[in-house]
Design a protein around this motif. Sequence first.
Motif, PDB file in Angstrom:
ATOM      1  N   THR A   1       0.759  -1.301   0.027  1.00  0.00           N
ATOM      2  CA  THR A   1       0.076   0.051  -0.009  1.00  0.00           C
ATOM      3  C   THR A   1       0.785   1.218   0.074  1.00  0.00           C
ATOM      4  N   GLY A   2       2.178   1.198  -0.535  1.00  0.00           N
ATOM      5  CA  GLY A   2       2.990   2.283  -0.674  1.00  0.00           C
ATOM      6  C   GLY A   2       3.855   2.665   0.493  1.00  0.00           C
TER       7      GLY A   2
ATOM      8  N   THR B   1       5.655  -7.052   0.211  1.00  0.00           N
ATOM      9  CA  THR B   1       4.949  -8.425  -0.008  1.00  0.00           C
ATOM     10  C   THR B   1       4.281  -8.662   1.426  1.00  0.00           C
ATOM     11  N   GLY B   2       4.642  -7.549   2.251  1.00  0.00           N
ATOM     12  CA  GLY B   2       3.976  -7.611   3.719  1.00  0.00           C
ATOM     13  C   GLY B   2       5.133  -8.114   4.685  1.00  0.00           C
TER      14      GLY B   2
ATOM     15  N   THR C   1      -2.676  -5.021   6.341  1.00  0.00           N
ATOM     16  CA  THR C   1      -3.801  -4.034   6.439  1.00  0.00           C
ATOM     17  C   THR C   1      -5.048  -4.921   6.775  1.00  0.00           C
ATOM     18  N   VAL C   2      -5.820  -4.675   7.933  1.00  0.00           N
ATOM     19  CA  VAL C   2      -6.839  -5.209   8.528  1.00  0.00           C
ATOM     20  C   VAL C   2      -8.017  -4.489   8.754  1.00  0.00           C
ATOM     21  N   MET C   3      -9.229  -4.581   8.513  1.00  0.00           N
ATOM     22  CA  MET C   3     -10.526  -3.959   8.763  1.00  0.00           C
ATOM     23  C   MET C   3     -10.752  -4.159  10.339  1.00  0.00           C
TER      24      MET C   3
ATOM     25  N   GLN D   1      -9.601   0.871   8.790  1.00  0.00           N
ATOM     26  CA  GLN D   1      -8.244   0.096   8.357  1.00  0.00           C
ATOM     27  C   GLN D   1      -7.091   0.393   9.226  1.00  0.00           C
ATOM     28  N   LYS D   2      -6.688  -0.772   9.567  1.00  0.00           N
ATOM     29  CA  LYS D   2      -5.438  -0.455  10.360  1.00  0.00           C
ATOM     30  C   LYS D   2      -4.282  -1.310   9.800  1.00  0.00           C
ATOM     31  N   TYR D   3      -2.939  -1.301  10.388  1.00  0.00           N
ATOM     32  CA  TYR D   3      -1.922  -1.895  10.028  1.00  0.00           C
ATOM     33  C   TYR D   3      -1.405  -2.682  11.135  1.00  0.00           C
TER      34      TYR D   3
END
Length: 134
Positions: free
Chosen positions: A27-28, A60-61, A78-80, A85-87
């Motif tokens: 996500t940048g 790649t996370g 990232t999770v909802m 939205q959170k990291y």
Amino acid sequence: MKKLVIFFSFLTILTSCTSNDVTPSNTGISGIWKIKSYIDNNNRDRTSSYTAYSFEFKSTGEIIVTSNATKYNGTYATVMDSGKQKYNIVIATTDNTLAEINEDWILSEQTDTTLKFTKSSGGNGGAKTLIFGK
């Protein structure tokens, strides 16, 4: 007709459920970052504890944290959560200082050179602020 009703009922249930599913992490925020500021939930400036660490966020996370000659591996995604939205940052470590970063952070500001994350604490009403810079 009965199959059609069952199908639409199933579709409605499936699409109306809230989700905490992990989504792609590219996500940048990828690149090598240093902690420029870390204020804990008791409003203590903990920045100096992190001067030796660099954080490489890969698209790649994966996270690779380096401190002197020691490397730590981790992940971010990232999770909802509760509609936000959170990291979610998870670093495999027994280093208590580094383990403080293992949280689900809200990215509240992002530029090419700055990432500002916040985390509200539960019971005591405090908040954490974590700022990475390049």
